[in-house]
Scaffold this active site. Structure first.
Site, mmCIF file in Angstrom:
data_model
loop_
_atom_site.group_PDB
_atom_site.id
_atom_site.type_symbol
_atom_site.label_atom_id
_atom_site.label_comp_id
_atom_site.label_asym_id
_atom_site.label_seq_id
_atom_site.Cartn_x
_atom_site.Cartn_y
_atom_site.Cartn_z
ATOM 1 N N LYS A 11 -6.604 3.959 8.787
ATOM 2 C CA LYS A 11 -5.628 4.716 8.080
ATOM 3 C C LYS A 11 -6.188 6.118 7.972
ATOM 4 C CE LYS A 11 -3.469 1.280 5.104
ATOM 5 N NZ LYS A 11 -3.236 0.999 3.751
ATOM 6 N N SER A 34 0.955 -1.143 -0.065
ATOM 7 C CA SER A 34 0.073 -0.063 0.167
ATOM 8 C C SER A 34 0.956 1.345 -0.084
ATOM 9 C CB SER A 34 -0.882 -0.108 1.308
ATOM 10 O OG SER A 34 -0.052 -0.012 2.494
#
Length: 815
Positions: free
Chosen positions: A726, A683
């Site tokens: 996140k 990611s």
């Protein structure tokens, strides 16, 4: 002329039977053979030493030279005594030094031999190697003394006081009760340190032998005592039963078991099996071991809830009230349970469900199980499966084994007391397996609604219907759960708590619980919302609330101490600025985002088991030969992402305003700070790509922007996981704009409303969108750049996400 060898001497020789003498040691032994007596008398009469050597076979009455070992000890005879009633002598000798038999000069009337002396070599504890070996030998000898109490206690003092390695080895060997062959091996080692090593090996073996011998002796003694005791007790019981007239108790006991079996109304095959066991019991002696096994089996079977059930509460509103009262959040779990209640209300024949709650530690997976049981009014039992490695723990042991018992499933139902109980299978992801079987495979039948209607425990041996049981399974991850087992369960993921959820949980549950536990009233101690937020931000870093509860408990303890020490103080109000006296200095410092834009520094977003984190990426470009350096404790996947990013930039170098041959003339160093923490995953792909483009073009990156997404060689942005955590990390660290992959757009609906309101999201389908958002200026293509499909895509604009129709305000996603 050659000098004579002063180490060679001629002297009487005596063969020792089953004995070995070491230098500087004293030895008492009896002498009976005529040759040996004459050798001793000659030595004492002429005041000469005598050579003592062990014979190889103690059965030899008249050993020849080849029947004796070559290495022995030169000794001095100190004393001889004549034993009354015969010609035998008792001799005391002292060893002087080692010697090797060279040749035999005479064999009659006694043996006289030529021997070569081997003077001792002094090695003291000043040598580090010698000191280590001496300490080891002394410690092993102390252990040996625990098993050999016949050795006088002063021997250990002499051992500890010896400073010469060779003398220490000889002294210990002389005092060991080991075979003479083992002692002879030590005598034949001239080098002191090697002699110590040989001695340590011998001591280790002797200790093991003595330990085993002690265990055998203890077991034999205990068995003899037990057999004697059992015999006496049985005889006494026979007399007592005869006096009391209780001989008919066995028949009455069997009849009682038959009545209990009949009352259960079991299927014919099951009842027949139990009646057979009762008939066997009736024919046995009451005190026989087998009768005890059958009684235990019958009691275990008859205590199971074959027909017992509890009346379930089928009321959606009441169930919602209980679940909301016990837990804040966990909406997915609550909705699934309420759906089950609603379906049960419409279809009472619905069998038990199998739900698997997956989430990080401390988010309430286990406690929600209790709340579900209370909401449905089902009996509750918990099975902890962490570390279980034996299939018999699930299915039970067969009755043929001593100490056999039912498996955990049957025991849990017996504890719950109803066949429609709620069973919580905790930590199913931590099941193990070994040569005794795989418990995860045993659970396949338990958690299969098509098979568990006739579950057979190895101990119970008759089928039990588990279809009415509501199974709640908990796990921290699905990675370690076998796929066939995972396929039998309905997964419900429990995400990490947001800071707002932790605040509400603390106010509604944790603080009242800890105040009550510490004997405090709400009027005595008060934490305002800012203080609770400060505890969450500065003293905990977790996905759940366990650490938060411990910190609140510490506040309560110190507040209680303060109230006791100062009776005049009636109330303590704790604010965010007043936490330090109760919790100490702040433990966790969030990364702060600088206000100025920098070249080659980009904010990434990472997921961890304790929530989301802001992850900076730093890139430096230096003159060199085209090396790519990756640091920061990176995993294989993250390293591959960096290489993919470099390939993408090379393919787009001209359109990005980068020299086409930069990869030949420049070294690129990519670093992820906090190198002690392992990092992996794809990611960070767009983060690394943006940082490299910034460093190569010299264009700064906006510091209020964070991003997450995987990058391909063509510059496409692929989806990632953990978006909820996140985005919370981005908000917590002062980020204003977050770039997320296009395919993660549906996940924005799962984000906390407070986060959606305060953050501005940019949906990116390719790297052009990412670069146009993150860089403070757009790269200028090189004059030689040709139009390609990629350069056409560079005109793409960020996707605008319109507000949802049912939302009162926009999501904050801008172009």
């Amino acid at each position: 002329m050659d000098q004579p060898n002063t180490n060679i001497s001629t002297m009487p020789m005596l063969a020792l039977r089953g004995l070995v003498l070491f230098p500087q040691m004293h030895l008492h032994f009896d002498v009976g053979r005529p040759k040996s007596i004459q050798a001793i008398e000659h030595a004492i009469k002429n005041n000469t030493p005598i050579f003592l050597v062990a014979q190889k076979d103690i059965r030899q009455e008249d050993p020849r030279t080849e029947d004796m070992y070559k290495i022995g000890t030169i000794a001095k005879v100190h004393q001889i005594l004549k034993i009354p009633g015969g010609d035998n002598l008792r001799v005391m000798v002292e060893g002087i030094e080692r010697a090797t038999l060279s040749r035999v000069w005479q064999e009659e009337p006694y043996i006289r031999a030529e021997v070569e002396k081997h003077p001792a070599v002094a090695v003291t504890s000043e040598d580090i190697h010698a000191e280590a070996l001496m300490r080891e030998a002394q410690e092993r000898f102390e252990d040996y003394l625990h098993f050999s109490p016949r050795i006088p206690p002063e021997v250990i003092l002499d051992v500890m006081g010896t400073e010469d390695a060779g003398v220490l080895a000889d002294y210990i060997a002389q005092n060991l009760a080991s075979r003479y062959e083992e002692k002879q091996k030590i005598l034949e080692v001239f080098q002191p340190l090697k002699r110590l090593e040989q001695l340590i090996l011998l001591l280790t073996r002797e200790i093991e032998v003595l330990e085993i011998a002690g265990e055998v002796q203890t077991r034999v003694h205990e068995q003899l005592e037990k057999n004697q005791k059992d015999y006496v007790l049985r005889e006494q019981m026979k007399v007592i039963q005869g006096e009391l007239g209780e001989g008919d108790d066995a028949a009455a006991e069997a009849e009682q078991y038959r009545k209990r079996i009949a009352a259960l109304d079991l299927p014919e095959d099951s009842a027949k099996k139990l009646y057979t066991e009762v008939d066997r019991l009736a024919k046995m002696q009451p005190l026989s071991p087998e009768s005890g096994v059958i009684r235990t089996y019958l009691d275990s079977v008859l205590e199971l809830p074959w027909k017992k059930t509890t009346k379930e509460r089928i009321d959606v509103a009441a169930a919602r009230k209980v679940l909301d009262a016990d837990h804040y959040g966990l909406e997915k779990v609550k909705e699934r349970i309420l759906e089950y209640v609603a379906v049960r209300q419409l279809s009472p024949e619905l069998k038990g469900q199998i739900l698997c709650l997956v989430g990080p530690p401390g988010v309430g997976k286990t406690s929600i199980g209790k709340s579900i049981a209370r909401a449905l009014r089902r009996n509750y039992a918990r099975l902890s499966l962490g570390g279980v490695r034996d299939e018999a723990d699930i299915r039970g042991h067969r009755k043929t084994y001593i100490g056999a018992m039912p498996g955990r499933i049957m025991n849990a139902l017996r504890t719950a007391g109803s066949k429609n109980a709620l069973l919580l299978l905790d930590e199913v992801d931590k099941l193990g397996s070994d040569m005794r079987g795989d418990p995860a495979s045993a659970l396949l039948e338990v958690l299969d609604t098509e098979q568990n209607t006739a579950f057979r425990d190895h101990y119970i041996e008759i089928p039990f219907d588990l279809s009415d049981v509501l199974f709640i399974v908990t796990a921290n991850t699905t990675q370690t759960i076998p796929r066939p087992l995972l396929d039998r369960m309905e997964l419900i993921e429990l995400p990490s708590y947001t800071d707002e959820e932790k605040l509400q949980i603390a106010k509604r549950h944790l603080i009242p619980k800890q105040l009550k536990r510490h004997g405090l009233k709400r009027t005595q101690v008060r934490l305002d919302d800012d203080a609770i937020r400060a505890v969450i931000d500065g003293y905990t870093r977790e996905s759940g609330v366990r650490t938060l509860e411990r910190e609140i408990s510490q506040v309560c303890r110190r507040a209680a101490k303060e109230l006791v020490e100062f009776p005049d103080k009636k109330r303590i109000s704790i604010t965010a600025g007043g936490l330090e006296p109760y919790l100490g200095a702040r433990k966790i410092h969030s990364a702060s985002v600088s206000t100025g834009s920098e070249v080659g520094v980009v904010n990434g977003l990472a997921w961890t088991q304790v929530g989301g984190e802001l992850l900076e990426v730093e890139v430096n470009v230096l003159d060199g030969s085209g090396k790519l350096e990756l640091t920061g404790n990176l995993g294989k996947v993250m390293s591959e992402s960096a290489h993919a990013a470099l390939t993408y930039i090379r393919s787009r170098a001209s359109s990005l305003g980068i020299e086409p041959d930069f990869y030949k003339k420049r070294d690129i160093h990519i670093h992820f700070p906090e190198a002690a923490v392992p990092k992996d995953g794809p990611s960070a792909g767009i983060t690394v790509t943006t940082a490299m483009v910034s460093a190569l073009t010299g264009i700064p990156v906006r510091r209020d922007v964070a991003m997450t997404g995987e990058v391909t060689l063509r510059g496409r942005v692929l989806p990632i996981g953990g978006l909820r955590e996140k985005t919370m990390a981005a908000l917590r660290n002062g980020i204003k704009t977050v770039i997320v992959p296009k395919l993660n757009e549906p996940d924005l609906a799962e984000i906390d409303p407070n986060v959606r309101e305060k953050l501005h999201f940019v949906i990116a389908e390719n790297m052009d969108t990412v670069l146009s958002t993150a860089l403070t200026a757009q790269p200028r293509p090189c004059p030689t750049a040709e139009a390609t499909p990629e350069t056409v895509d560079s005109a793409a604009q960020p996707v605008v996400v319109p507000p949802q129709p049912d939302e009162p305000r926009p999501l904050g996603i801008k172009s």
